[in-house]
Enzyme design. Structure first.
Site, PDB file in Angstrom:
ATOM      1  N   TYR A 105      -7.792  -4.497  -2.924  1.00 43.49           N
ATOM      2  CA  TYR A 105      -7.791  -4.128  -1.565  1.00 43.49           C
ATOM      3  C   TYR A 105      -7.861  -2.346  -1.486  1.00 43.49           C
ATOM      4  O   TYR A 105      -8.385  -1.731  -2.238  1.00 43.49           O
ATOM      5  CB  TYR A 105      -6.425  -4.613  -0.812  1.00 43.49           C
ATOM      6  CG  TYR A 105      -6.664  -4.811   0.542  1.00 43.49           C
ATOM      7  CD1 TYR A 105      -7.602  -5.671   0.842  1.00 43.49           C
ATOM      8  CD2 TYR A 105      -6.143  -4.121   1.440  1.00 43.49           C
ATOM      9  CE1 TYR A 105      -7.950  -5.673   2.175  1.00 43.49           C
ATOM     10  CE2 TYR A 105      -6.193  -4.229   2.873  1.00 43.49           C
ATOM     11  CZ  TYR A 105      -7.302  -5.010   3.286  1.00 43.49           C
ATOM     12  OH  TYR A 105      -7.589  -5.012   4.350  1.00 43.49           O
ATOM     13  N   ARG A 158     -14.458  -1.844  12.634  1.00 42.15           N
ATOM     14  CA  ARG A 158     -13.176  -0.926  12.295  1.00 42.15           C
ATOM     15  C   ARG A 158     -12.724  -1.038  10.945  1.00 42.15           C
ATOM     16  O   ARG A 158     -11.616  -1.248  10.650  1.00 42.15           O
ATOM     17  CB  ARG A 158     -12.292  -0.436  13.474  1.00 42.15           C
ATOM     18  CG  ARG A 158     -12.544   0.313  14.673  1.00 42.15           C
ATOM     19  CD  ARG A 158     -13.057   1.610  14.604  1.00 42.15           C
ATOM     20  NE  ARG A 158     -13.321   2.426  15.562  1.00 42.15           N
ATOM     21  CZ  ARG A 158     -14.622   2.344  16.125  1.00 42.15           C
ATOM     22  NH1 ARG A 158     -15.580   1.929  15.307  1.00 42.15           N
ATOM     23  NH2 ARG A 158     -14.819   3.012  17.222  1.00 42.15           N
ATOM     24  N   LYS A 176      -8.144  -9.667   1.917  1.00 42.18           N
ATOM     25  CA  LYS A 176      -7.054 -10.275   2.760  1.00 42.18           C
ATOM     26  C   LYS A 176      -6.524 -11.540   2.132  1.00 42.18           C
ATOM     27  O   LYS A 176      -5.265 -12.039   2.046  1.00 42.18           O
ATOM     28  CB  LYS A 176      -7.061 -10.153   4.196  1.00 42.18           C
ATOM     29  CG  LYS A 176      -6.931  -8.751   4.550  1.00 42.18           C
ATOM     30  CD  LYS A 176      -5.517  -8.222   4.571  1.00 42.18           C
ATOM     31  CE  LYS A 176      -5.177  -6.735   5.044  1.00 42.18           C
ATOM     32  NZ  LYS A 176      -5.113  -6.771   6.430  1.00 42.18           N
ATOM     33  N   GLU A 247      -9.111  -9.250  12.336  1.00 47.40           N
ATOM     34  CA  GLU A 247      -8.865  -8.056  11.305  1.00 47.40           C
ATOM     35  C   GLU A 247     -10.164  -7.175  11.415  1.00 47.40           C
ATOM     36  O   GLU A 247     -11.083  -7.370  11.515  1.00 47.40           O
ATOM     37  CB  GLU A 247      -9.273  -8.350   9.602  1.00 47.40           C
ATOM     38  CG  GLU A 247      -8.934  -7.810   8.609  1.00 47.40           C
ATOM     39  CD  GLU A 247      -7.363  -7.286   8.631  1.00 47.40           C
ATOM     40  OE1 GLU A 247      -6.976  -6.056   8.210  1.00 47.40           O
ATOM     41  OE2 GLU A 247      -6.351  -8.325   8.781  1.00 47.40           O
ATOM     42  N   ASP A 248      -9.539  -5.791  11.572  1.00 46.02           N
ATOM     43  CA  ASP A 248     -10.458  -4.703  11.665  1.00 46.02           C
ATOM     44  C   ASP A 248     -11.518  -4.842  12.689  1.00 46.02           C
ATOM     45  O   ASP A 248     -12.567  -4.344  12.606  1.00 46.02           O
ATOM     46  CB  ASP A 248     -11.297  -4.513  10.121  1.00 46.02           C
ATOM     47  CG  ASP A 248     -10.189  -4.085   9.287  1.00 46.02           C
ATOM     48  OD1 ASP A 248      -9.209  -3.506   9.500  1.00 46.02           O
ATOM     49  OD2 ASP A 248     -10.632  -3.766   8.340  1.00 46.02           O
ATOM     50  N   ASP A 270      -3.457  -8.455  12.141  1.00 41.73           N
ATOM     51  CA  ASP A 270      -2.764  -7.664  11.128  1.00 41.73           C
ATOM     52  C   ASP A 270      -2.868  -6.132  11.497  1.00 41.73           C
ATOM     53  O   ASP A 270      -1.706  -5.458  11.038  1.00 41.73           O
ATOM     54  CB  ASP A 270      -3.350  -7.866   9.945  1.00 41.73           C
ATOM     55  CG  ASP A 270      -2.439  -7.226   8.623  1.00 41.73           C
ATOM     56  OD1 ASP A 270      -1.375  -7.676   8.790  1.00 41.73           O
ATOM     57  OD2 ASP A 270      -3.050  -6.758   7.797  1.00 41.73           O
ATOM     58  N   ASP A 271      -3.806  -5.681  11.888  1.00 38.00           N
ATOM     59  CA  ASP A 271      -3.854  -4.183  12.217  1.00 38.00           C
ATOM     60  C   ASP A 271      -2.872  -3.708  13.039  1.00 38.00           C
ATOM     61  O   ASP A 271      -2.166  -2.628  13.329  1.00 38.00           O
ATOM     62  CB  ASP A 271      -5.323  -3.815  12.724  1.00 38.00           C
ATOM     63  CG  ASP A 271      -6.360  -4.205  11.626  1.00 38.00           C
ATOM     64  OD1 ASP A 271      -6.085  -3.903  10.421  1.00 38.00           O
ATOM     65  OD2 ASP A 271      -7.290  -4.868  12.006  1.00 38.00           O
ATOM     66  N   ASN A 422      -5.793   4.992   6.257  1.00 40.40           N
ATOM     67  CA  ASN A 422      -6.034   4.871   4.953  1.00 40.40           C
ATOM     68  C   ASN A 422      -7.901   4.688   4.942  1.00 40.40           C
ATOM     69  O   ASN A 422      -8.212   4.351   6.147  1.00 40.40           O
ATOM     70  CB  ASN A 422      -5.530   3.546   4.054  1.00 40.40           C
ATOM     71  CG  ASN A 422      -5.436   2.475   4.790  1.00 40.40           C
ATOM     72  OD1 ASN A 422      -6.568   1.762   5.491  1.00 40.40           O
ATOM     73  ND2 ASN A 422      -4.324   1.629   4.915  1.00 40.40           N
TER      74      ASN A 422
END
Length: 573
Positions: A105, A158, A176, A247-248, A270-271, A422
């Protein structure tokens, strides 16, 4: 909390034989197949004569992967192992979590996403494109897994702090889900990574002859919304027991999709929520190292994307649980975007109305001497607001400058500073600078892994605010409880549980998070807390603490080879 004992070795049967059996990553045991298994499963002569133990296999693969010096090559080797032998892959990760977590990850998965079309080896998961409209049920039906319980989906726009990575974003759901299995024991056969490959506006990808994605500009507007809605409805119908993790996604879509579907299908982002909970846990742990209670702290968040807004909401919920009135939140929390402090007298672009929820009223600005037409920057805000907590989710390296940090440290003895962006290249500051600029007084946590810092002969461990501490336990708890909804309060109890696992020894070493070597234990504790919270809110029926612990532990798959028997092909119906 009882520690889970190893489960008895499972016995399973399969119709696969010979070479076909060796290509199934969840059945393949390689040189660990016993002599009896080799005879009854048609494997004689297809493997070297020597029968290896699991420990010997583990030693061999670790030696081979360690031979690679480049982190991306290590990633490729690990994914290759996952594609060949999932039991051995997860056993290796459990034995060497601290070493390989940054490989599978962040930060290395970001490189893998960028290079996806050039390092592609074997397909995993499902890609859905606009050409599949009206047939998404059929496309998902092509997945090799029928009993899906956990889906991680991205539209690739993203990816970490790297932006639009097109089809390469699939690396994130794959990573993930590997973390779900590593940390919470979700069975890999019940997971499904999905890419909503709706095109890309990344010109470098569109001009790359090796690019593997849907080679069109990114889908927008109603067509995009309709595609996502069809996907959600199919998931709801075909996989009614599944948890869907967003996610993203781009921040506007991330907020919109979370609010639109959180009650329609078991889901979370999760973000937004995972990052928020891990940040809150770091704050709660850091509060223990200060002489002030939570309500005495003031928080500045730099970055008003999905992560920043999620942190503001989660920290605000924690303040309210401590007794702070909702109207007083601006006296404790400030959020900045690229234009400066969010204020109620600003004009926001369409789709960014959510920023109003955390914008400062004019009277609060005036109380801090900040009223006026000019936008308010970070250094000006630090001087006027005098925060004790500074969190970065901006993706802007160097955003926390020496003068800003020194201004903060001038009015607080133990500032909590979290450069959370990150991968590593996007971090708002480096831990070594933050500690040097504050004469070793800052309590630092980062979004990506950083090495320890030595200050005045004292070695300080830098805790990583990694979402892996949160989302696997929350997901497992949701699946075990059978809750119809994942509430914000479930993330709050997850944060409280994580913070409680930070020992006094961790704090003395400068770390606001526990070691990742305790990942399974922490995920189990969080899952139990989520099951309790679901019952407390009346979403599910309560059980005893002992029964909940047993149920959570029983749901956690362990990477131990099963005994495999041959099943007659006549009994497969």
């Amino acid at each position: 909390m009882q520690i889970q004992k190893s489960k008895p070795r499972a016995r399973i049967s399969t119709v696969l034989r010979g070479a076909a059996l060796l290509t199934d990553p969840l059945l393949n045991k390689g040189t660990c197949f016993s002599l009896e298994e080799r005879k009854r499963l048609g494997l004689e002569g297809l493997l070297p004569d020597r029968i290896s133990s699991e420990e010997e296999q583990l030693s061999r693969v670790y030696e081979n992967i360690s031979r690679e010096s480049d982190p991306l090559e290590k990633y490729i080797a690990l994914i290759g192992l996952q594609d060949r032998n999932e039991h051995l892959f997860y056993k290796l990760l459990m034995e060497h979590t601290e070493e390989f977590l940054p490989i599978i990850y962040t930060p290395v998965v970001g490189q893998a996403a960028q290079q996806f079309s050039h390092i592609f080896r074997r397909a995993r998961g499902v890609w859905i494109t606009p050409d599949h409209r009206g047939r998404i049920g059929e496309i998902l039906g092509n997945s090799p897994t029928d009993d899906v319980r956990l889906i991680v989906v991205t539209d690739n726009e993203r990816i970490l702090g790297l932006g639009d990575q097109g089809a390469g974003g699939m690396s994130i759901p794959i990573g993930k889900l590997a973390l779900y299995t590593l940390a919470a024991g979700v069975h890999p056969r019940r997971t499904l990574p999905v890419s909503l490959d709706v095109g890309t506006n990344n010109e470098a990808l569109l001009n790359d002859p090796l690019y593997l994605g849907w080679r069109h500009p990114r889908l927008r507007g109603k067509e995009y919304d309709d595609l996502v809605d069809e996907f959600v409805q199919v998931v709801k119908n075909q996989y009614p027991k599944a948890l869907l993790q967003w996610e993203d996604f781009k921040k506007v879509n991330a907020m919109k999709l979370l609010d639109r579907y959180r009650k329609a299908v078991l889901s979370f982002n999760d973000d937004i929520q995972g990052t928020a909970a891990v940040a809150l846990a770091g704050i709660l742990a850091g509060v223990r190292a200060t002489d002030r209670g939570l309500l005495e702290h003031r928080v500045v968040i730099v970055g008003a994307g999905a992560a920043g807004m999620g942190i503001a909401r989660q920290v605000g919920d924690a303040f309210k649980r401590q007794g702070l009135a909702a109207g007083d939140l601006p006296t404790r929390i400030a959020v900045l975007d690229s234009q400066g402090l969010l204020t109620q007298d600003r004009q926001y672009r369409p789709g960014e109305e959510y920023k109003q929820r955390v914008s400062w009223p004019v009277e609060v600005l005036a109380a801090h001497g900040l009223a006026g037409p000019e936008s308010i920057g970070l250094e000006q805000l630090i001087s006027a607001f005098q925060p004790s907590v500074l969190i970065g989710t901006s993706g802007q390296p160097g955003a926390f400058t020496k003068s800003i940090v020194e201004a903060m440290a001038a009015h607080v003895d133990r500032p909590l500073i979290f450069p959370f962006s990150n991968p590593t290249s996007k971090s708002e500051a480096t831990p070594i600078d933050l500690i040097r600029w504050t004469q070793g007084r800052a309590l630092v946590a980062t979004g990506s892994p950083f090495p320890p810092v030595v200050h005045e002969r004292r070695k300080l461990r830098i805790g990583q605010g990694n979402n892996v501490f949160i989302f696997p336990g929350v997901g497992l708890g949701a699946l075990v409880s059978g809750t119809p909804e994942i509430t914000d309060s479930m993330f709050t109890v997850a944060a409280e549980t994580l913070a409680a696992q930070v020992t006094d020894s961790d704090l003395r070493a400068g770390a606001l998070y526990p070691s990742v070597t305790r990942l399974r234990e922490i995920s189990r504790r969080i899952a139990v807390a989520v099951v309790h919270e679901s019952a407390r809110r009346g979403l599910t029926v309560a059980g005893t603490d002992e029964s909940i612990q047993r149920k959570v532990s029983a749901a956690m798959w362990e990477p131990h080879y099963p005994e495999i028997a041959a099943e007659s092909t006549q009994n497969t119906e």
